[in-house]
Design a protein around this motif. Structure first.
Motif, PDB file in Angstrom:
ATOM      1  N   VAL A 197      -0.001  14.362 -12.714  1.00 29.20           N
ATOM      2  CA  VAL A 197       1.162  14.758 -11.926  1.00 29.20           C
ATOM      3  C   VAL A 197       1.982  13.514 -11.591  1.00 29.20           C
ATOM      4  O   VAL A 197       1.433  12.451 -11.286  1.00 29.20           O
ATOM      5  N   SER A 198       3.305  13.650 -11.639  1.00 25.51           N
ATOM      6  CA  SER A 198       4.196  12.561 -11.266  1.00 25.51           C
ATOM      7  C   SER A 198       4.930  12.924  -9.985  1.00 25.51           C
ATOM      8  O   SER A 198       5.234  14.098  -9.745  1.00 25.51           O
ATOM      9  N   ALA A 199       5.217  11.903  -9.189  1.00 29.35           N
ATOM     10  CA  ALA A 199       5.927  12.127  -7.929  1.00 29.35           C
ATOM     11  C   ALA A 199       7.427  12.266  -8.129  1.00 29.35           C
ATOM     12  O   ALA A 199       8.141  12.648  -7.208  1.00 29.35           O
ATOM     13  N   VAL A 200       7.907  11.967  -9.327  1.00 31.91           N
ATOM     14  CA  VAL A 200       9.341  12.080  -9.610  1.00 31.91           C
ATOM     15  C   VAL A 200       9.530  12.897 -10.880  1.00 31.91           C
ATOM     16  O   VAL A 200       8.595  13.096 -11.658  1.00 31.91           O
ATOM     17  N   ASN A 201      10.746  13.368 -11.088  1.00 27.53           N
ATOM     18  CA  ASN A 201      11.061  14.071 -12.322  1.00 27.53           C
ATOM     19  C   ASN A 201      10.862  13.148 -13.519  1.00 27.53           C
ATOM     20  O   ASN A 201      11.195  11.964 -13.469  1.00 27.53           O
ATOM     21  N   THR A 202      10.306  13.700 -14.587  1.00 31.98           N
ATOM     22  CA  THR A 202      10.117  12.959 -15.830  1.00 31.98           C
ATOM     23  C   THR A 202      11.032  13.561 -16.881  1.00 31.98           C
ATOM     24  O   THR A 202      10.885  14.726 -17.245  1.00 31.98           O
ATOM     25  N   ASN A 241       4.968  -1.758   0.920  1.00 32.49           N
ATOM     26  CA  ASN A 241       5.073  -1.456  -0.505  1.00 32.49           C
ATOM     27  C   ASN A 241       3.704  -1.083  -1.060  1.00 32.49           C
ATOM     28  O   ASN A 241       2.711  -1.776  -0.790  1.00 32.49           O
ATOM     29  N   VAL A 242       3.674   0.005  -1.844  1.00 29.81           N
ATOM     30  CA  VAL A 242       2.419   0.442  -2.449  1.00 29.81           C
ATOM     31  C   VAL A 242       2.495   0.225  -3.957  1.00 29.81           C
ATOM     32  O   VAL A 242       3.433   0.691  -4.612  1.00 29.81           O
ATOM     33  N   VAL A 243       1.521  -0.500  -4.476  1.00 31.37           N
ATOM     34  CA  VAL A 243       1.423  -0.722  -5.920  1.00 31.37           C
ATOM     35  C   VAL A 243       0.561   0.388  -6.500  1.00 31.37           C
ATOM     36  O   VAL A 243      -0.621   0.519  -6.164  1.00 31.37           O
ATOM     37  N   ASP A 244       1.187   1.213  -7.349  1.00 35.02           N
ATOM     38  CA  ASP A 244       0.485   2.364  -7.924  1.00 35.02           C
ATOM     39  C   ASP A 244      -0.443   1.905  -9.047  1.00 35.02           C
ATOM     40  O   ASP A 244      -0.140   0.957  -9.781  1.00 35.02           O
ATOM     41  N   ASN A 245      -1.586   2.567  -9.192  1.00 33.22           N
ATOM     42  CA  ASN A 245      -2.517   2.241 -10.281  1.00 33.22           C
ATOM     43  C   ASN A 245      -2.650   3.396 -11.268  1.00 33.22           C
ATOM     44  O   ASN A 245      -3.612   3.460 -12.040  1.00 33.22           O
ATOM     45  N   GLN A 298       0.488   8.607   2.056  1.00 31.70           N
ATOM     46  CA  GLN A 298       0.286   7.565   1.062  1.00 31.70           C
ATOM     47  C   GLN A 298      -0.721   6.499   1.497  1.00 31.70           C
ATOM     48  O   GLN A 298      -1.292   5.829   0.645  1.00 31.70           O
ATOM     49  N   CYS A 299      -0.910   6.351   2.791  1.00 34.43           N
ATOM     50  CA  CYS A 299      -1.761   5.271   3.291  1.00 34.43           C
ATOM     51  C   CYS A 299      -2.544   5.725   4.516  1.00 34.43           C
ATOM     52  O   CYS A 299      -2.214   6.738   5.150  1.00 34.43           O
ATOM     53  N   THR A 300      -3.577   4.951   4.846  1.00 38.97           N
ATOM     54  CA  THR A 300      -4.269   5.118   6.121  1.00 38.97           C
ATOM     55  C   THR A 300      -4.041   3.849   6.940  1.00 38.97           C
ATOM     56  O   THR A 300      -3.770   2.771   6.391  1.00 38.97           O
ATOM     57  N   PHE A 301      -4.150   3.979   8.271  1.00 37.67           N
ATOM     58  CA  PHE A 301      -3.859   2.871   9.173  1.00 37.67           C
ATOM     59  C   PHE A 301      -5.048   2.684  10.116  1.00 37.67           C
ATOM     60  O   PHE A 301      -5.524   3.643  10.725  1.00 37.67           O
ATOM     61  N   GLU A 323       3.253   7.534  -9.407  1.00 32.96           N
ATOM     62  CA  GLU A 323       4.351   7.349  -8.459  1.00 32.96           C
ATOM     63  C   GLU A 323       5.159   6.096  -8.726  1.00 32.96           C
ATOM     64  O   GLU A 323       6.283   5.969  -8.257  1.00 32.96           O
ATOM     65  N   GLY A 324       4.571   5.156  -9.475  1.00 30.42           N
ATOM     66  CA  GLY A 324       5.248   3.885  -9.628  1.00 30.42           C
ATOM     67  C   GLY A 324       5.243   3.143  -8.310  1.00 30.42           C
ATOM     68  O   GLY A 324       4.593   3.544  -7.339  1.00 30.42           O
ATOM     69  N   PRO A 325       5.985   2.051  -8.224  1.00 33.60           N
ATOM     70  CA  PRO A 325       6.087   1.340  -6.934  1.00 33.60           C
ATOM     71  C   PRO A 325       6.724   2.260  -5.891  1.00 33.60           C
ATOM     72  O   PRO A 325       7.777   2.837  -6.122  1.00 33.60           O
TER      73      PRO A 325
END
Length: 608
Positions: free
Chosen positions: A306-311, A272-276, A212-215, A244-246
């Protein structure tokens, strides 16, 4: 190391001045509880703070400081919460000229100052911040046992006093979130990493990866000179195309290497990642249903991303098809699984025996009941058409003949071979010998088999007239299906017979006497009491004083009253003979009805 060469700096003017100043401070400093073993300060699990041994005194039985002479010891206690590698040590605060003094540290177990077991003792640790000497710090590191109380003694080498920075606890590192949020394609988050103790050598902290992120940086370098300076790791959210939502991201691991630095028991920091990303869900019909088979109808829902969770999508069902009879009832919700972009709604078709048009199942998406950042898009509704595989034909049969007695209506039955979902309306014609308006009341020339039924009847309202007409017929012929789904079958004509209840009486009367003068024929009239629908033939006999063949021409012996008439004449052809004779008689007697629906009445004899 050679303490003699290093410690000789104590003889410098600066150090002498420092000793004088500290001595003055010592004389005036108030006593503190942790000057003695029983008053030791209780430490937490991990930490560091600035303290001072100025004003501390010796205590009978406590271990001696290096360098000899009076002690300036203060005591601490630390209880191991878990087992693991720990460090206890001192360093001098950065840049302060008043606190550069050489510390010593000892770690013990035991319940009394004169009954202690030494775990470790140290005078010099390289890397502590000092304007005088990099070896003025002290560190003891060892494997602690959970639940054990450890006693820590801090003093100054050669009886020196001053401020020091005490660090204690597990020899690992601490990761602290400083900027808790990162936005996809936008602002970054951050956390810091700092060591909990002076490393024994060069140490690295490797930041693991995340989907989800780079460091950055991914590797942090620590030494005994910068161990307590927090290093910042910038967290950048990966701008993916997944809804993905928050959510959050954390490195898979934070791994120390070298310098005696232990791994941390705490989980890596989570940002916390704010999805766009947002998505819409739509629906289309993909396979029409059919009773032949039975072939299930299929509709397909599609997510725009694509969604990261079931819809989970809720829907309603309408249309001309009926749930439970035309198709198995649908659940009302459908789930598009995480990672997928489509899901299907299956419409299980029921193969019934009902004749019906193609029917529809309309599914309308109402709301997203579970999922993130997803709404209903277009098209939000789809129509599935179920093809029928049933057919029906229509025939007619006579079921009840009519009768003037009563009167009793005639009945004909129209039959359909299969139930239809709609009314079947049939047109027909009337024929036969019976007459509308006199033999029966006129009726509409159409009949309807209701939806869901197999039969309908045509009723013939019989009129009880006074005409003698015998049995008459009404013939119904089906000609067309004017509305509905059935077709005409093989038997389209049926005949209903109306029985007459009238029987006319026949009588006879003399109307004109015969005369030889002329001669003038005699006549008799045969009469019906009512009109007959058929010819009535009546037989008669001839008698009297007149002689057939000499006084009159022989008669036939029968008389016919034609259908629709009420009378007929019997003519007596008179013969003019040369015989002188008195008046003679011809007697006609009606004897029987040989044809027709009539009966002999009361007056059956006439004399001419």
């Amino acid at each position: 190391m050679n303490h003699h060469s290093i410690k000789s700096r104590v003889n410098s003017k600066f150090t002498l001045l420092l000793v004088v100043l500290l001595g003055c401070f010592l004389l005036n400093a108030p006593a503190r509880a942790n000057d003695t073993f029983p008053g030791q300060t209780l430490l937490g699990n991990n930490g560091s703070f600035v303290d001072s041994n100025v004003g501390m005194t010796s205590e009978a039985g406590e271990p001696l400081s290096l360098g000899g002479g009076a002690l300036n010891t203060q005591w601490y206690t630390w209880v191991a919460p878990i087992s693991g590698f720990v460090s206890f040590g001192t360093c001098n605060p950065t840049g302060s000229t008043l606190t550069n003094f050489d510390t010593t540290i000892g770690v013990y177990t035991g319940a009394a100052v004169n009954a202690l077991t030494q775990i470790g003792f140290n005078d010099d640790t390289t890397g502590c911040n000092s304007t005088v000497n990099a070896n003025y710090g002290s560190t003891v590191a060892f494997n602690a046992v959970a639940g054990t109380s450890y006693r820590i003694q801090v003093d100054g080498y050669f009886n020196t006093t001053g401020q020091f920075n005490l660090f204690y606890g597990f020899s690992g590192f601490t990761a602290t979130i400083t900027t808790p949020n990162a936005t996809e394609g936008g602002a970054t988050g951050a956390f810091t990493v700092v060591l909990n103790a002076v490393p024994t050598g060069a140490a690295t902290i490797t930041i693991g990866t995340s989907t989800q992120c780079t460091f950055a940086p991914s590797v942090l370098n620590f030494t005994s000179a910068n161990w307590n300076l927090a290093q910042t790791v910038v967290v950048t959210a990966i701008d993916d195309a997944i809804v993905e939502g928050p959510h959050f991201c954390a490195p898979a691991s934070i791994t120390p290497s070298g310098g005696g630095v232990s791994p941390s028991a705490a989980p890596p920091p989570a940002i916390n990642v704010v999805d766009n990303d947002t998505a819409t869900v739509s629906i289309v019909n993909t396979t029409n249903g059919a009773e032949a088979g039975a072939v299930a109808g299929v509709m397909t829902l599609t997510l725009s991303k694509v969604s990261a969770v079931n819809t989970v999508v809720a829907y309603t069902v309408t249309g001309t098809a009926t749930s439970g009879t035309d198709f198995t009832a649908l659940s009302g919700t459908v789930t598009i699984l995480a990672g997928a972009t489509t899901a299907t709604i299956s419409i299980p078709v029921i193969d019934d025996a009902i004749v019906e048009t193609a029917e529809t199942v309309i599914v309308t998406l109402n709301s997203v009941t579970s999922g993130v950042s997803t709404s209903i898009g277009a098209p939000a509704s789809a129509t599935n058409t179920i093809a029928d595989n049933d057919a029906a034909t229509v025939t007619i049969a006579n079921t009840t003949n009519g009768s003037e007695t009563g009167p009793t209506n005639g009945v004909l039955t129209v039959t359909q071979t299969a139930v239809s979902a709609t009314n079947t309306v049939l047109a027909f014609t009337r024929g036969g010998t019976a007459t509308s308006g006199s033999d029966y009341t006129a009726f509409p020339l159409s009949v309807t088999i209701p939806a869901g039924s197999l039969t309908a009847t045509i009723s013939i309202p019989v009129i009880n007239d006074a005409a003698v007409e015998g049995s008459e017929t009404v013939i119904i012929t089906l000609t067309s299906v004017t509305s509905g789904l059935a077709t005409l079958g093989a038997t389209l004509i049926a005949t209903n017979t109306i029985a007459d209840n009238d029987s006319p009486l026949v009588t006879i009367a003399n109307t004109t006497n015969g005369n030889e003068t002329g001669p003038a024929n005699g006549t008799m009239t045969v009469s019906l009491s009512a009109i007959s629908g058929a010819n009535a033939v009546i037989a008669y006999s001839v008698s009297g004083t007149a002689t057939s063949g000499s006084d009159f021409t022989a008669l036939s012996g029968t008389v016919t009253i034609t259908a629709g008439a009420t009378t007929a004449l019997i003519t007596i052809p008179i013969l003019d003979d040369a015989i002188v004779e008195g008046a003679e008689t011809v007697i006609v007697t009606l004897t029987s009805v040989t044809s027709g629906a009539v009966s002999l009445g009361a007056t059956l004899i006439a004399t001419n």
